[in-house]
Design a protein around this motif. Structure first.
Motif, PDB file in Angstrom:
ATOM      1  N   ASP A 412       0.823  -1.216   0.000  1.00 23.19           N
ATOM      2  CA  ASP A 412       0.000   0.000   0.000  1.00 23.19           C
ATOM      3  C   ASP A 412       0.856   1.265   0.000  1.00 23.19           C
ATOM      4  O   ASP A 412       0.605   2.214  -0.756  1.00 23.19           O
ATOM      5  CB  ASP A 412      -0.994   0.013   1.168  1.00 23.19           C
ATOM      6  N   ALA A 413       1.903   1.284   0.827  1.00 22.92           N
ATOM      7  CA  ALA A 413       2.715   2.502   0.923  1.00 22.92           C
ATOM      8  C   ALA A 413       3.471   2.747  -0.382  1.00 22.92           C
ATOM      9  O   ALA A 413       3.539   3.868  -0.888  1.00 22.92           O
ATOM     10  CB  ALA A 413       3.694   2.392   2.085  1.00 22.92           C
ATOM     11  N   VAL A 443      -1.438  -5.430  -1.544  1.00 21.53           N
ATOM     12  CA  VAL A 443      -1.476  -5.978  -0.187  1.00 21.53           C
ATOM     13  C   VAL A 443      -1.532  -4.760   0.738  1.00 21.53           C
ATOM     14  O   VAL A 443      -0.512  -4.193   1.117  1.00 21.53           O
ATOM     15  CB  VAL A 443      -0.242  -6.855   0.084  1.00 21.53           C
ATOM     16  N   ASN A 445      -1.869  -3.588   3.870  1.00 25.06           N
ATOM     17  CA  ASN A 445      -1.866  -3.918   5.298  1.00 25.06           C
ATOM     18  C   ASN A 445      -1.909  -2.672   6.164  1.00 25.06           C
ATOM     19  O   ASN A 445      -1.699  -2.721   7.367  1.00 25.06           O
ATOM     20  CB  ASN A 445      -0.666  -4.813   5.650  1.00 25.06           C
ATOM     21  N   ILE A 447      -0.094  -0.145   6.539  1.00 18.57           N
ATOM     22  CA  ILE A 447       1.140   0.333   7.158  1.00 18.57           C
ATOM     23  C   ILE A 447       2.282   0.180   6.149  1.00 18.57           C
ATOM     24  O   ILE A 447       2.237  -0.708   5.301  1.00 18.57           O
ATOM     25  CB  ILE A 447       1.448  -0.458   8.459  1.00 18.57           C
ATOM     26  N   GLY A 448       3.264   1.072   6.234  1.00 23.14           N
ATOM     27  CA  GLY A 448       4.467   0.933   5.422  1.00 23.14           C
ATOM     28  C   GLY A 448       5.649   0.984   6.374  1.00 23.14           C
ATOM     29  O   GLY A 448       5.976   2.054   6.887  1.00 23.14           O
TER      30      GLY A 448
HETATM   31 MG   LIG Z   1       1.975  -1.913   3.725  1.00 29.16          MG
END
Ligand SMILES: [Mg+2]
Ligand SMILES: Cc1ncc(C[n+]2csc(CCOP(=O)(O)OP(=O)(O)O)c2C)c(N)n1
Length: 1026
Positions: A412-413, A443, A445, A447-448
């Motif tokens: 995601d990041a 994916v 999640n 958070i990065g």
């Molecule tokens: Mg992530």
């Protein structure tokens, strides 16, 4: 609680149309009054606005629509036209409204002639308003349902609806002008919804229940920005039709088995190697069934080859359970004692690639799966995957992308943060770059590494970048494996129907830290307290199926035990491995190109020359317009005539030399692809590979494709204005087939630096890390010509600094020295001073028995320099690329009389030659051109130093001392002369910028360096000893 899903929560607003309908149905009068024709509308809603009007309404939507219609009935969508006309004739609102129909033609039986308009019956007015309100409500769910869908398995994503409530749902009927008493009224459904199935009207209560089910549960569909009505309808149909989420017992059991594999694989690795980094998939285990579904579905639609790119997260799991890499080979990678068998430095296990052909059980067809090797640099592999996919499509004649496709997996990041994602999306619909649709899986999640989304992006979703190409985005709660599977099925159907990109956003979490060693509680304490309470998705799903009676506890446990045993057996086998082979991790095999043990078939390179007949034939094509009735620009006619004249004189310039090299390879059946910004004409207007008819729009001719009937295809394509994306793409293209010449040209050489990651991470080091060779050619216009800091230097120093030939070791000389040296190097760097040498360098790329990247510093002013021409004699059979061009004038006849030996490279040679003539020093100074900088031609340079034993040795360059070739040349020249003779430097002083922006300074600097080069008292006057 922090905002996870969006930082843009405050930007969520109800639909403008909602406001306007509420206003109409509330206090305001219905605007449809005949005498109001005097209301003037300035707006003209056309094209997409007319197609999806609710998305674009102003402050008072219906009123504006009405005004527009009054002004010009054809300027509103047909449905509105029919509605207003019917309303005028006094039709009941439920029949006044007709859902959108094709833009052309009228609905049968509907009014076509405008009549005076009057709705005086308040009952009728309410009915019209209510129907419109219901239609608005339906549309609101389609547009914004994803905002309230339950996408986050942790349920901590906090979209701040208090500031700007998303006005859909039964709590907010009032804002549509509806109320509780309307819930049991029956409304006719518009054609823009499929919630009715076979029914065409439903109660409002049922309409809302079905819309909630379609848009507000575990799937959030973002698609209403797509302009194409047919595509919107397709998506509505896929997600709104009743019963779509029904899975058979068999399908559920298959899904459970895939979840078992995904989950137990990570658990196995954790048990065996608890302190090893593996970037596990825990928290997004449904990625595995997601990918398998996309592959199953695509294979059923006829796809035979799937090329994938993905980052670290879950990569080993994908290798094991999607690509089906042998588990023991994966487990070997964890053994620190195993030595590497192959040449090269190798890479960590979660970067390696893989290629595997296998039977797909669902489709019963063979599918080739490859996962491209990639560096740590997130998203850098995206364009490489696309290039390789395009190449496979090209070579298999798959012009519509029906047989070969790509899947890109993202974090995601990184998806939101890395610009190359955007650059890659922009290639997706360009004729020479499209792969006819990519399925992207994020994916997400939330958070990065340690950074929350609210600090990592300014968009609501990490996927917003995909909206630029109108790709639909399917958000899905990854803790619901069935919803994930369904979404992936639709995504692959979309790709294989419309051949456009699509995004699946798996909203999930990361159960552990960034890697298994990291402590996430340092930075995300609340999130991780919540994660600790979260039951694993496998168990939840298994319990669901047990509850439904689809599997028993025993069956579930047996499935788990079966997979655990597979892992244990593979682990035992991995213990027998004695050595690690990187070549087992190749993502792009080149069958037949090497010997069985992966070595070149020979260690020699035949002559790269051609017969005069062949040269002249290609030259004539380059000088002609090979199609009838084609009008070229008169300026171009002159260029073509000049080429013909040159040929008659048995000479060629740079453009003609290039033509002959590329044309001859095409004749040999080698595909040639030249890509980059404005390459078709050439930045410097010298190439003209695509001719444009001056009278007919878009009528073009590529003479290079008219050389001979059985030639290979020449692809020459102006690229998007991207270096990172396009160079990555061409690198990927070059990976697919060793018998193709793929060239990327930078507009000016220095622009390559926005593609630096592809150069550093793939081109210079790719073979060492991943074993795969690559023969890509980079053409980088270079030369100090007073054009300022940004258009002068292609930064040779950067490329030379990455060369792996040892500066301190004089190589053992052997007969096939040149070829062996090239075989050992990581890439070749040349700066050719003649068209003939450029011609040989390009042809050598293909005639060599192996592939290495070739970096060519190409000229600008030399393109038209009368001295920079070659006689055809230098291109005839028996001739070769010349790594060094010795002085062939007076110094060569009387070497002992030569006082100065100047080594140089590239365009400065012509300045030196002119200066030597002006000074009358033709016999005293020898000029030797180093055409191949790397691998350094130690043998030939040594011969020159020995030939001119009485001369001072000078390295002369036009670049600044801290740039250009100096740092690379210095130790190598010293090694060559055995540190016995001084070597001097003549060139510009060190500088921060590559070149001055002042023309006068430029010329002064040039004269100064020429003075130094020819100053025979150099030893006394010049402190610049190398
Ligand atoms: Mg992530
Ligand atoms: C271009 C680049 N910059 C920085 C990094 C360092 N890095 C590795 S993983 C990571 C976080 C990635 O987050 P995300 O894309 O969400 O993937 P996740 O690890 O959450 O699966 C970062 C910053 C990198 N690998 N590549």
């Amino acid at each position: 609680m922090h905002h996870l899903r969006t930082t843009a929560a405050a930007r969520l607003r109800p639909l403008t149309a909602v406001v306007s309908v509420r206003t109409h149905c509330g206090s305001r009068t219905w605007p449809v009054q005949p005498h109001r024709r005097m209301l003037q509308s300035s707006s003209r809603h056309k094209s997409s606005v007319a197609v999806e009007p609710f998305l674009h309404g102003g402050g008072n939507y219906m009123e504006e629509m009405y005004r527009t219609w009054l002004d010009d009935p054809s300027s509103v969508h047909k449905s509105w036209d029919v509605f207003f006309r019917n309303a005028e004739t006094g039709a009941a609102p439920c029949s006044a409204y007709h859902s959108p129909s094709p833009l052309q033609g009228t609905l049968p039986g509907q009014a076509t002639v405008a009549a005076p308009l009057s709705i005086s019956d308040p009952h009728l007015e309410k009915l019209v308003g209510d129907h419109l309100a219901v239609h608005t409500l339906i549309r609101a769910y389609q547009v914004r349902g994803h905002h309230i869908a339950k996408l986050d398995p942790l349920d901590i994503s906090c979209v701040d609806l208090d500031d700007a409530p998303c006005s859909i749902g039964s709590h907010d009927l009032g804002s549509y002008g509806l109320n509780e008493s309307d819930l049991d009224k029956v409304f006719r459904l518009p054609k823009t919804t499929f919630i009715g199935g076979s029914e065409d009207s439903l109660t409002l209560r049922e309409i809302m229940r079905r819309l909630e089910a379609a848009y507000c549960q575990h799937i959030g569909v973002e698609f209403m920005f797509i302009n194409d009505v047919q595509q919107c309808q397709w998506i509505r149909h896929k997600f709104e039709s009743p019963g779509i989420l029904h899975f058979s017992a068999e399908e559920k059991r298959t899904l459970l088995a895939r979840m078992v594999q995904s989950t137990r694989f990570e658990e196995f690795l954790q048990r065996k190697w608890s302190s090893e980094k593996r970037f596990g998939l825990e928290g997004c285990e449904s990625l595995i069934p997601a990918l398998k579904t996309i592959i199953d579905q695509s294979s059923s639609s006829g796809v035979e080859s799937v090329i994938m790119g993905m980052p670290h997260r879950g990569r080993l799991n994908v290798l094991a359970n999607v690509i089906r890499k042998e588990l023991d080979q994966i487990f070997c990678q964890f053994d620190p004692k195993l030595e590497a068998a192959d040449e090269g430095s190798g890479d960590v296990k979660y970067h390696l690639g893989m290629f595997h052909k296998r039977m797909n059980r669902l489709s019963d067809k063979m599918v080739t799966l490859s996962l491209m090797a990639n560096p740590s640099h997130l998203e850098a592999v995206d364009p490489v995957v696309q290039g390789k996919t395009k190449a496979e499509q090209f070579y298999s004649g798959d012009s519509e992308g029906k047989k070969v496709m790509s899947i890109l997996i993202h974090g995601d990041a990184a998806f939101a943060g890395q610009g190359v994602v955007y650059e890659t999306f922009h290639l997706s619909d360009l004729p020479s770059y499209t792969t006819h649709g990519t399925v992207h899986v994020v994916v997400n999640n939330q958070i990065g590494f340690t950074t929350d989304p609210r600090m990592a992006r300014s968009s609501a979703y990490p996927t917003d970048v995909a909206r630029v190409v109108n790709a639909p985005i399917f958000h899905v709660n990854a803790d619901d494996p069935e919803a994930v599977t369904y979404v992936c099925k639709v995504a692959s159907e979309w790709r294989n129907t419309f051949h456009k990109d699509v995004v699946v956003d798996l909203v999930c979490y990361r159960r552990n830290g960034h890697n298994e060693m990291d402590e996430p509680m340092f930075t995300q304490p609340l999130m991780y307290k919540r994660i600790k309470k979260q039951k694993g998705v496998l168990l939840t799903y298994a319990e669901k199926l047990m509850g439904e009676g689809v599997v028993t506890m025993q069956e579930y446990q047996e499935e788990v035990a079966k997979y655990d045993k597979i892992c244990e057996d593979a682990y035992a086998r991995s213990k027998d491995e004695k050595i690690l082979h990187i070549k087992h991790w190749l993502d792009s095999p080149w069958p037949g190109f090497f010997t069985a043990d992966g070595r070149p078939k020979t260690m020699s390179c035949e002559s790269t020359g051609l017969s005069e007949e062949q040269l002249v034939h290609i030259g004539q094509v380059a000088a002609s317009v090979p199609v009838e009735g084609f009008t070229v620009h008169t300026g171009l006619s002159r260029v073509l005539k000049a080429r013909a004249d040159m040929l008659r004189q048995r000479a060629c310039d740079w453009a003609l030399g290039e033509y002959m090299a590329l044309g001859s390879l095409l004749q040999q059946g080698v595909h040639v692809r030249l890509s980059g910004q404005d390459v078709e004409r050439g930045t410097f207007s010298h190439r003209h590979h695509v001719l444009h008819d001056q009278n007919v729009d878009k009528k073009t001719c590529v003479p290079m494709n008219h050389i001979s009937p059985d030639q290979a295809t020449y692809t020459v394509c102006n690229s998007s204005l991207s270096e990172y994306g396009v160079l990555g793409f061409e690198l990927g293209f070059a990976m697919a087939n060793p018998n193709a010449l793929v060239l990327w040209e930078a507009q000016f050489g220095d622009f390559h630096n926005t593609a630096q990651c592809i150069i550093d991470q793939f081109i210079s080091s790719g073979q060492a890390k991943w074993f795969r060779q690559n023969g890509i050619v980079l053409l980088l216009p270079h030369g100090m010509e007073g054009m300022g800091p940004e258009h002068s230097s292609a930064r040779p120093e950067r490329f030379l600094q990455m060369c792996n030939d040892d500066q301190d070791v004089f190589p053992n000389e052997r007969e096939d020295f040149a070829v062996r040296q090239m075989y050992r190097c990581n890439w070749m760097v040349v700066n050719c001073s003649t068209p003939a040498n450029y011609f040989h360098a390009l042809r050598r790329q293909i005639l060599l028995p192996f592939r290495k990247p070739l970096i060519v510093f190409t000229p600008k002013s030399l393109l038209r320099h009368p001295d920079a021409r070659s006689s055809l004699d230098h291109m005839l059979p028996g001739t070769h690329f010349r790594r060094v061009i010795p002085d062939e004038g007076p110094p060569a006849t009387q070497p002992p009389n030569v006082k100065r030996l100047i080594f140089c490279s590239g365009k400065i040679y012509y300045d030196l030659e002119r200066e030597r003539k002006n000074r009358g020093m033709d016999a005293a100074v020898a000029l030797v051109r180093v055409e191949q900088l790397s691998p350094f031609p130690f043998d030939l340079v040594k011969a020159e130093t020995e030939r001119y034993a009485n001369a001072d040795v000078v390295w002369c360059q036009e670049e600044h001392k801290n740039q250009g070739y100096y740092d690379y040349i210095k130790p190598r020249l010293q090694t060559t002369v055995g540190h016995t003779r001084p070597v001097w430097y003549a060139g510009r002083d060190p500088a921060a910028a590559p070149a001055t922006g002042n023309k006068h300074t430029h010329l002064t600097e040039l004269q100064r360096l020429l003075n130094t080069a020819f100053d025979l008292d150099l030893a006394r006057n010049n402190p610049n000893k190398l």
